[in-house]
Design an enzyme around this catalytic site. Structure first.
Site, PDB file in Angstrom:
ATOM      1  NE  ARG A  13      -1.738  -2.211   2.788  1.00 43.85           N
ATOM      2  CZ  ARG A  13      -1.813  -3.483   2.395  1.00 43.85           C
ATOM      3  NH1 ARG A  13      -2.807  -3.880   1.674  1.00 43.85           N
ATOM      4  NH2 ARG A  13      -0.893  -4.363   2.758  1.00 43.85           N
ATOM      5  CB  THR A  14       3.412   2.592   2.275  1.00 43.87           C
ATOM      6  OG1 THR A  14       2.689   2.073   3.386  1.00 43.87           O
ATOM      7  CG2 THR A  14       3.942   3.959   2.625  1.00 43.87           C
ATOM      8  CE  LYS A  37      26.867  -2.809  -7.660  1.00 46.20           C
ATOM      9  NZ  LYS A  37      27.148  -1.773  -8.665  1.00 46.20           N
ATOM     10  NE  ARG A  79       7.402   0.991   4.384  1.00 49.95           N
ATOM     11  CZ  ARG A  79       6.215   0.412   4.499  1.00 49.95           C
ATOM     12  NH1 ARG A  79       6.055  -0.848   4.158  1.00 49.95           N
ATOM     13  NH2 ARG A  79       5.183   1.089   4.941  1.00 49.95           N
ATOM     14  CG  HIS A  83       4.155   3.941   8.791  1.00 56.26           C
ATOM     15  ND1 HIS A  83       4.104   4.830   7.729  1.00 56.26           N
ATOM     16  CD2 HIS A  83       3.815   2.725   8.279  1.00 56.26           C
ATOM     17  CE1 HIS A  83       3.750   4.166   6.628  1.00 56.26           C
ATOM     18  NE2 HIS A  83       3.581   2.893   6.936  1.00 56.26           N
TER      19      HIS A  83
END
Ligand code: NCD
Length: 333
Positions: A78-79, A108, A130, A158
């Site tokens: 969703r986000t 890396k 995120r 959040h």
């Protein structure tokens, strides 16, 4: 490797005036709900309403000269899609990278600071981030000038979810003010960043009383409960949903966050067995609202979906307008 910042260090940092947002969002990083004044929260909500009623053509020009990078180091349905769609709906150029750990140079060993510096050098106007580290959004924000919008940082915060949750609460309770509502949080209160952010946001808005239902091993962090109490919230903690079910105006349930457990056994043990079924729904207030940030695993049975009080998919829809509002306010479109 730098030592990760602890929660109290992160929040002490964000308490400085330059991080606080009272009304003007332009150019500001959105790291935590703790940066937001009541006025700022209402501004996001009213901007979301304005955008929803705005003619499509006008809305589509709001960010037409802007470029948004959406960088996700953790899974999301969703986000990620809602930020992408929100930026597109405002006419911005959007570059999304899902799976940063596999597909970017993070694989890396590149640091987050170097990655976001790269995005800034490429001319992006903001980064929606995120990441699995609690201090990620702050670290990123301190590394560059363009604003960072935190789309979930570790177990800590959040903020955009909390804002969309508040929009959902207000809409679904037919314009009740959070000051009149008893919210009951159920599930993984230890690791659930949505619960952490939403409980604080509701406290900023003056919610008087909250209940927290979880097994002992998944209780709310002590500093969070203390912070809520300092803001004047009366908090009740219990392992029995039955004790508080009938008081709930809003029932906010979350999944147990499997990814933070060190062993599968510990995860299985923590799963509380709290499940919302039609029988549970019979006992909550007729006008109560059932919310879940999603994804659900088995905390809510599928039969509950047709109950008019089950708001979790409408909640996703509310999120789109809130994310548009945040992008517009931060980018000054
Ligand atoms: C949540 C998250 O990522 O914190 N999902 C979301 O953004 N709606 C909740 C979760 O993963 O359980």
């Amino acid at each position: 490797m730098a030592t990760p910042l602890k929660a109290e260090e992160i929040f002490a940092h964000l308490a400085a005036p330059e991080w606080q947002i009272t009304n003007d969002f332009r150019g500001k990083d959105i790291i935590s709900v703790e940066q937001l004044s009541r006025e700022a929260i209402w501004k996001v909500l009213s901007t979301a309403n304005d955008l929803e009623t705005m003619p499509f053509e006008k809305r589509h020009r709001a960010l037409e000269s802007k470029a948004v990078a959406v960088l996700f180091y953790q899974p999301s349905t969703r986000t990620y899609t809602s930020f992408t769609r929100a930026a597109q709906a405002l006419g911005a150029d959007v570059l999304g990278i899902h799976g940063m750990m596999q597909y970017s140079s993070a694989y890396k060993g590149e640091t987050l600071a170097d990655t976001v510096r790269t995005m800034e050098a490429l001319g992006f106007d903001t980064i929606v981030l995120r990441h699995f580290d609690d201090d990620s959004a702050l670290i990123a924000a301190r590394s560059i000038e363009i604003p960072i919008i935190n789309a979930g940082s570790g177990k800590l915060e959040h903020p955009t979810q909390a804002l969309l949750d508040v929009r959902t609460i207000i809409k679904e309770t037919h314009n009740h003010n959070p000051q009149e509502l008893h919210i009951v949080f159920v599930g993984d209160l230890k690791y659930g960043r949505t619960v952490h952010s939403l409980s604080k946001l509701m406290a900023i808005l003056g919610a008087p009383e909250m209940s927290f239902v979880s097994p002992d091993v998944l209780r709310m962090p002590r500093n969070l409960i203390a912070g809520l109490n300092e803001r004047g919230v009366e908090t009740h903690e219990t392992s029995s949903l039955n004790e508080v079910l009938e008081k709930a105006d809003v029932l906010y349930i979350t999944r147990v966050q499997r990814e933070w457990f060190s062993t599968e056994e510990a995860y299985e043990e923590a799963r509380s067995g709290q499940q919302i079924t039609p029988a549970v729904m019979e006992r909550i207030k007729p006008e109560a609202v059932l919310m879940h940030p999603l994804p659900r695993v088995d905390e809510i049975t599928a039969e509950v979906d047709s109950d008019p009080r089950a708001a979790y998919f409408r909640q996703v829809g509310h999120g789109l307008w809130v994310r548009m509002a945040l992008l517009k306010l931060v980018l000054g479109g």
